[in-house]
Design a protein around this motif. Structure first.
Motif, PDB file in Angstrom:
ATOM      1  N   SER A  71       0.837  -1.212   0.000  1.00 50.95           N
ATOM      2  CA  SER A  71       0.000   0.000   0.000  1.00 50.95           C
ATOM      3  C   SER A  71       0.865   1.252   0.000  1.00 50.95           C
ATOM      4  CB  SER A  71      -0.898   0.034   1.234  1.00 50.95           C
ATOM      5  OG  SER A  71      -1.846  -0.993   1.160  1.00 50.95           O
ATOM      6  N   ARG A  72       1.910   1.223   0.786  1.00 49.98           N
ATOM      7  CA  ARG A  72       2.759   2.423   0.880  1.00 49.98           C
ATOM      8  C   ARG A  72       3.493   2.676  -0.437  1.00 49.98           C
ATOM      9  NH1 ARG A  72       3.605   0.484   6.283  1.00 49.98           N
ATOM     10  NH2 ARG A  72       5.793  -0.051   5.975  1.00 49.98           N
ATOM     11  N   LEU A  73       3.938   1.608  -1.078  1.00 50.06           N
ATOM     12  CA  LEU A  73       4.581   1.789  -2.394  1.00 50.06           C
ATOM     13  C   LEU A  73       3.585   2.356  -3.401  1.00 50.06           C
ATOM     14  CD1 LEU A  73       6.824  -1.382  -2.754  1.00 50.06           C
ATOM     15  CD2 LEU A  73       7.588   0.997  -2.719  1.00 50.06           C
ATOM     16  N   LYS A  74       2.363   1.842  -3.316  1.00 50.70           N
ATOM     17  CA  LYS A  74       1.324   2.324  -4.229  1.00 50.70           C
ATOM     18  C   LYS A  74       1.054   3.815  -4.006  1.00 50.70           C
ATOM     19  CE  LYS A  74      -1.548  -1.362  -4.939  1.00 50.70           C
ATOM     20  NZ  LYS A  74      -2.739  -2.106  -4.580  1.00 50.70           N
ATOM     21  N   ILE A  75       1.074   4.218  -2.747  1.00 50.08           N
ATOM     22  CA  ILE A  75       0.838   5.638  -2.443  1.00 50.08           C
ATOM     23  C   ILE A  75       1.940   6.503  -3.058  1.00 50.08           C
ATOM     24  CG2 ILE A  75       0.764   7.348  -0.573  1.00 50.08           C
ATOM     25  CD1 ILE A  75      -0.608   5.145   1.170  1.00 50.08           C
ATOM     26  N   VAL A  76       3.186   6.051  -2.904  1.00 50.02           N
ATOM     27  CA  VAL A  76       4.298   6.832  -3.483  1.00 50.02           C
ATOM     28  C   VAL A  76       4.099   6.987  -4.992  1.00 50.02           C
ATOM     29  CG1 VAL A  76       6.783   6.902  -3.896  1.00 50.02           C
ATOM     30  CG2 VAL A  76       5.930   6.150  -1.687  1.00 50.02           C
ATOM     31  N   ALA A 112       8.419   8.694   8.324  1.00 52.62           N
ATOM     32  CA  ALA A 112       9.626   8.225   7.630  1.00 52.62           C
ATOM     33  C   ALA A 112      10.179   9.296   6.690  1.00 52.62           C
ATOM     34  CB  ALA A 112       9.306   6.952   6.853  1.00 52.62           C
ATOM     35  N   LYS A 113       9.548  10.458   6.690  1.00 52.00           N
ATOM     36  CA  LYS A 113       9.952  11.596   5.856  1.00 52.00           C
ATOM     37  C   LYS A 113       9.888  11.283   4.361  1.00 52.00           C
ATOM     38  CE  LYS A 113      12.549  13.902   9.403  1.00 52.00           C
ATOM     39  NZ  LYS A 113      13.846  14.308   9.918  1.00 52.00           N
ATOM     40  N   ARG A 142       7.941  14.183  -0.422  1.00 53.41           N
ATOM     41  CA  ARG A 142       8.820  15.156   0.197  1.00 53.41           C
ATOM     42  C   ARG A 142       9.994  15.515  -0.717  1.00 53.41           C
ATOM     43  NH1 ARG A 142       9.289  15.910   6.010  1.00 53.41           N
ATOM     44  NH2 ARG A 142      11.167  17.118   6.358  1.00 53.41           N
ATOM     45  N   ASN A 143      10.539  14.480  -1.366  1.00 50.46           N
ATOM     46  CA  ASN A 143      11.665  14.720  -2.267  1.00 50.46           C
ATOM     47  C   ASN A 143      11.620  13.711  -3.409  1.00 50.46           C
ATOM     48  OD1 ASN A 143      14.363  14.504  -3.446  1.00 50.46           O
ATOM     49  ND2 ASN A 143      14.919  15.942  -1.826  1.00 50.46           N
ATOM     50  N   ARG A 144      11.689  14.203  -4.630  1.00 52.09           N
ATOM     51  CA  ARG A 144      11.474  13.328  -5.805  1.00 52.09           C
ATOM     52  C   ARG A 144      12.600  12.326  -6.032  1.00 52.09           C
ATOM     53  NH1 ARG A 144       6.932  14.695  -8.163  1.00 52.09           N
ATOM     54  NH2 ARG A 144       7.320  13.300  -9.913  1.00 52.09           N
TER      55      ARG A 144
END
Ligand SMILES: Nc1nc2c(ncn2[C@@H]2O[C@H](COP(=O)(O)OP(=O)(O)O)[C@@H](O)[C@H]2O)c(=O)[nH]1
Ligand SMILES: [Mg+2]
Length: 292
Positions: A18-23, A57-58, A74-76
């Motif tokens: 899920s977190r990878l998908k969000i990114v 996790a920033k 936060r940063n590409r």
């Protein structure tokens, strides 16, 4: 490299489907929690938990716009990291094709006979007499293709994924439908896979029909950047082909790979793989677009 807590936090912050998908969803623009919820298909509480973790996790940060809270990357540089990971995985596990998570919708496109149905069958671990399957017309969900052709859906665990794989036929009529409203037919998917049959060179200019279809799709889409992931398969690169003639790297580069690079809009994230089913869906990364 000095190993710090920050290194561990970033890796942990990413280590979940899920977190990878969000990114990946935040690649193009910031989204609010409701939009993210829809994309990952999780409940409100579970989504907000994941978002909290990623802020800690920033990886993400949030911004208020009026009463709405928006999340952004936060940063590409994170995309450079993910692309390296993707390259690494395709080298160490080239045959790993099972998709984690059940919500990702995939569309497979290409000319008729390019190998779309066969690839889907193989990705979903169904081996059948592929040549008996009639050409796919219009939009077909893979489950429907299986039913129509009397193919077993395998075990239940996998069959949930089949529901998310779609194929659109490659006849002239079907291509016209897609091009008439690419937003409707293409932007609904997390991943679009475009299959080119490298053994079908179609007349005096090699690959002209496949390239025209690809260009038409890209042209129709230029005003929108929401094609999340685009993958091109140079398919039927069978091990038995003569790699010293029309299938040499040099020929393939000048006739196919360079024209593809030219046709792709610079802002689109895409990857090109060479594939064949003779060696049980072997895929080899040929090129990828630059990270924005
Ligand atoms: N030589 C070769 N033939 C393939 C490969 N993959 C699929 N085919 C054949 O290509 C033909 C068209 O496949 P199909 O999946 O029906 O194409 P679709 O119209 O794009 O869905 C079939 O006869 C397949 O057996 C491959 O990697 N190598
Ligand atoms: Mg088909």
């Amino acid at each position: 490299m000095n190993i710090t807590k920050a290194h561990i936090n970033v890796l942990k912050g990413l280590a979940d489907d899920s977190r990878l998908k969000i990114v990946l969803a935040l690649r193009d623009k910031p989204l609010n929690a409701g939009e993210i919820e829809n994309i990952i298909g999780k409940s409100q509480s579970s989504t907000s938990q994941q978002l909290k973790k990623m802020e800690n996790a920033k990886i993400l940060r949030s911004k208020k716009k009026g009463i709405m809270k928006y999340f952004e990357i936060r940063n590409r540089q994170i995309f450079a990291l993910l692309d390296s990971l993707d390259g690494y995985v395709s080298v160490i596990s080239p045959d790993e094709t099972e998709i984690v998570g059940r919500d990702e919708k995939i569309l497979v496109l290409g000319l008729s006979g390019s190998g779309k149905t066969s690839i889907i069958m193989n990705l979903t671990h169904i081996n059948s007499i592929i040549s008996e399957i009639k050409p796919t017309q219009g939009l077909k969900n893979f489950e429907a293709i299986c039913k129509e052709n009397g193919i077993s859906l395998g075990n239940k665990e996998l069959s949930k994924n089949y529901k998310n794989i779609y194929e659109y036929g490659g006849s002239i009529e079907d291509r016209e439908v897609i091009l008439s409203n690419p937003k409707k037919y293409l932007l609904n998917y997390d991943k679009v896979i475009f299959v080119i049959d490298i053994q079908n060179r179609e007349g005096p200019i090699p690959y002209i029909n496949a390239m025209n279809y690809l260009k038409d799709i890209m042209y129709a889409l230029t005003d929108s950047q929401r094609l999340r992931e685009f993958i091109i398969l140079l398919h039927k690169l069978d091990p038995t082909l003569d790699i010293h003639t029309e299938f040499s790297d040099k020929y393939m580069n000048s006739k196919l790979i360079n024209p593809i690079k030219k046709a792709m809009p610079p802002e689109l994230n895409y990857r090109v793989y060479a594939t064949n089913l003779v060696t049980n869906f072997r895929k080899e990364l040929i090129t990828r677009s630059f990270i924005r």
